[in-house]
Enzyme design. Structure first.
Site, PDB file in Angstrom:
ATOM      1  N   ASP A  22      36.435  39.426  40.774  1.00 38.68           N
ATOM      2  CA  ASP A  22      37.329  38.520  41.476  1.00 38.68           C
ATOM      3  C   ASP A  22      37.837  39.176  42.767  1.00 38.68           C
ATOM      4  O   ASP A  22      38.180  40.369  42.773  1.00 38.68           O
ATOM      5  CB  ASP A  22      38.515  38.226  40.542  1.00 38.68           C
ATOM      6  CG  ASP A  22      39.415  37.129  41.072  1.00 38.68           C
ATOM      7  OD1 ASP A  22      38.968  35.988  41.155  1.00 38.68           O
ATOM      8  OD2 ASP A  22      40.578  37.434  41.406  1.00 38.68           O
ATOM      9  N   GLU A  35      26.075  53.350  34.879  1.00 37.69           N
ATOM     10  CA  GLU A  35      26.050  54.091  33.609  1.00 37.69           C
ATOM     11  C   GLU A  35      25.331  53.280  32.529  1.00 37.69           C
ATOM     12  O   GLU A  35      24.911  53.821  31.520  1.00 37.69           O
ATOM     13  CB  GLU A  35      27.489  54.394  33.128  1.00 37.69           C
ATOM     14  CG  GLU A  35      28.201  55.432  33.982  1.00 37.69           C
ATOM     15  CD  GLU A  35      29.682  55.582  33.622  1.00 37.69           C
ATOM     16  OE1 GLU A  35      30.122  55.030  32.589  1.00 37.69           O
ATOM     17  OE2 GLU A  35      30.395  56.259  34.387  1.00 37.69           O
TER      18      GLU A  35
HETATM   19  C1  GLC Z   1      39.723  34.101  42.992  1.00 31.69           C
HETATM   20  C2  GLC Z   1      39.563  33.127  41.852  1.00 31.69           C
HETATM   21  C3  GLC Z   1      40.705  32.155  41.876  1.00 31.69           C
HETATM   22  C4  GLC Z   1      41.992  32.910  41.714  1.00 31.69           C
HETATM   23  C5  GLC Z   1      42.123  34.008  42.779  1.00 31.69           C
HETATM   24  C6  GLC Z   1      43.213  34.974  42.435  1.00 31.69           C
HETATM   25  O1  GLC Z   1      39.585  33.504  44.215  1.00 31.69           O
HETATM   26  O2  GLC Z   1      38.315  32.513  41.926  1.00 31.69           O
HETATM   27  O3  GLC Z   1      40.576  31.174  40.884  1.00 31.69           O
HETATM   28  O4  GLC Z   1      43.082  32.027  41.819  1.00 31.69           O
HETATM   29  O5  GLC Z   1      40.951  34.763  42.870  1.00 31.69           O
HETATM   30  O6  GLC Z   1      42.852  35.765  41.342  1.00 31.69           O
END
Ligand code: GLC
Ligand code: CA
Length: 556
Positions: free
Chosen positions: A216, A276
């Site tokens: 993310d 790893e």
């Molecule tokens: C990314 C995710 C989103 C989330 C954001 C904060 O963009 O796809 O859904 O709100 O990160 O974690």
């Protein structure tokens, strides 16, 4: 049971992820097995056969990316993690997770988890300790800074979900950084103890049998340590993402709060840990609002030379604009930039308006959706299908009362948030809540116009088109790994080639609602277009005729 990779014996190549077709599941909305209104891991297990039953049945998906299901106060529906090494009780238990990995692997479906390593929840033990004073053992695990002499936040950085990116903590008499919600404090990646703790999280899931991670906001890890102000965006330049004009953040170039040069070093650090485990993969979300080419360049920077991300998830096709010229430019420019890296494509996700609604400028909605999906599955690069694309899931016009997404709540009505693309999957038109559960009100309404049973009964549905195309991909290596070459980009039509040593394929698409006829510079020997496709092109006397929203695949 947990380490169940032996199902892949003999078939697991090091770069399996290059020929795999991924499918993104938003677990909260996929299938609710215990009828509490929230989708869960057992629900996912119950529906794996829809994706791939391991014996040629189901869509034929090779890997699933599961949006987060870790313990979370759900301020951002799981993207605020309060424990990285467990399962939220809404979604099940670690035993359910092990069973999911086992059942997926049994069907030759690889499992990719969504790791949110830029920030944790403010309810994570690390943050609860970090916030109490400036001397505790986690004092430097988050990004803390003193107020300006007048008490204001340290600089002008804004949060993606509204307001300042800084929240004041009276116990420390300091501000902490959060690029998203105040409930999502940014971890301090410059602290080696933090990096080691996150590496342990990675190892925890690797040893439980997962095959990769989606990372993310992977370009937010580093921040400018001098905390310089972000510059104002010059008038006239626009953010790339659909609908973001109403967000004050789009008035700034986020030069200092993200995309820092050191970020790539943090990714190199993670890559060493990924390496790893054999055959592991990663897809980092690399979004930028600095224009299309900037976004593509940035993504390419992360995937070259084999020491960064395996793949970068780009926002380029999540745009509102879509036509032959735009599509061709995105693909061509990516090919130019990416060198030895490998592209990754998707048309929708849990953060943006459903494709069928977004591209609604066309009268031929279904045709356009199918053409886009077929193009997605024809490009060089790993395609990611978003759950529900096989039943043409449309954006739901959410009402104020139904809102769940913090972004929609904050910016309503200018930005309506992301609930509309996160509806329960419609399994069965005759069942309560379209088969998502057995009757308890789902967390978002179950209201798609088409359900899976109907799509399966209709031979020309997107379901059948995708399923057939995935079979075609499996038997035509050029579709998986062939080189890309543009043949023609003219008006509404885009034609390209995918080529390996032994096979050359020609792919053509018409982005308009008018018929087109094209003189081809190559002779097509065989039509491979999925038979389920209504809007298919055809060849006569070396001319290709493409109907409205037509697609064609042929062997040269
Ligand atoms: C990314 C995710 C989103 C989330 C954001 C904060 O963009 O796809 O859904 O709100 O990160 O974690
Ligand atoms: Ca449930």
């Amino acid at each position: 049971m947990s380490n169940s990779n032996n199902f892949f014996n003999g078939s697991l190549s090091e770069d399996w992820w290059k020929s795999a077709v991924f499918y993104q599941i938003y677990p909260r909305s996929f299938c609710d097995s215990n009828n509490d209104g929230i989708g869960d891991l057992r629900g996912v297990i119950n529906k794996l056969d829809h994706l791939n039953d391991g014996n040629g049945g189901g869509l034929g998906i090779d890997a699933i990316w599961l949006s987060p299901f870790f313990p979370s106060p759900q301020a951002d529906f799981g993207y605020d993690v309060s424990d990285y090494c467990d399962i939220d009780s809404d979604y099940g238990t670690l035993d359910d997770f092990d069973k999911l990995v086992f059942e997926a692997h049994k069907r030759k479906i690889r499992v990719v988890l969504d790791l949110v390593l830029n920030h944790s929840s403010d309810q994570h033990d690390w943050f609860k300790e970090s916030m109490v004073d400036r001397t505790n053992s986690k004092a430097d695990w988050y990004v803390w800074a003193n107020p300006k002499p007048n008490g204001e936040p340290p600089n002008n950085w804004l949060a993606v979900f509204g307001g300042a990116a800084w929240t004041y903590e009276p116990l420390r008499e300091q501000y902490y950084l959060h690029n998203f919600l105040a409930e999502q404090p940014d971890l301090n990646w410059y602290n080696p103890e933090v990096r080691e703790a996150l590496a342990e999280v990675v190892r925890f899931w690797m040893s439980r049998g997962v095959d990769g991670f989606r990372l993310d906001t992977a370009n937010y890890y580093a921040y400018d340590r001098q905390l310089r102000d972000n510059p104002k965006r010059p008038a006239g330049s626009h953010p790339l993402e659909d609908g973001q004009e109403a967000n004050p953040l789009s008035g700034y170039i986020t030069k200092y709060s993200k995309d820092r040069p050191e970020n790539i070093e943090f990714i190199h650090f993670l890559r060493k840990i990924f390496d790893e485990k054999a055959n592991f993969t990663s897809i980092g979300e690399i979004g930028s609002s600095e224009g299309l080419e900037e976004t593509l360049k940035l993504g390419a920077d992360y995937v070259r030379h084999g020491d960064g991300l395996h793949m970068a998830y780009t926002f380029a096709m999540l745009s509102k604009e879509m036509n032959a010229e735009y599509f061709g430019h995105v693909v061509g420019f990516t090919e130019q930039m990416i060198e030895d890296g490998w592209p990754c494509w998707s048309l929708s996700n849990h953060d943006c308006t459903r494709m069928v609604t977004r591209f609604n400028c066309f009268a031929e909605r279904e045709g356009f959706q199918q053409m886009m999906l077929l193009l997605l599955l024809s490009l060089r690069g790993t395609p990611i299908i978003y759950y529900g694309e096989e039943v043409d899931m449309e954006e739901y016009p959410i009402t104020k009362e139904e809102l769940r997404d913090p972004q929609g709540i904050r910016f309503w009505p200018e930005i309506k948030g992301r609930d509309g693309c996160r509806l329960p999957f419609p399994w069965d038109s005759a069942a309560p809540n379209q088969g998502f559960n057995t009757g308890k009100k789902p967390w978002l309404p179950a209201k798609n116009s088409l359900s899976l049973d109907q799509a399966q009964a209709y031979p020309e549905s997107s379901y059948h088109v995708i399923k057939e195309m995935l079979k075609i991909r499996k038997t035509n290596p050029a579709l998986q790994k062939g080189k890309f070459r543009q043949i023609l980009l003219e008006g509404d039509c885009f034609v390209f080639e995918r080529k390996t040593k032994d096979q050359t394929l020609l792919i053509a698409a018409n982005f308009s609602t008018e018929n087109h006829s094209i003189k081809l510079p190559l002779k097509v020997e065989k039509d491979l277009t999925p038979g389920a496709l209504k809007h298919s092109g055809s060849i006569k006397n070396e001319r290709l005729s493409l109907p409205a929203c037509g697609y064609f695949l042929g062997k040269v």
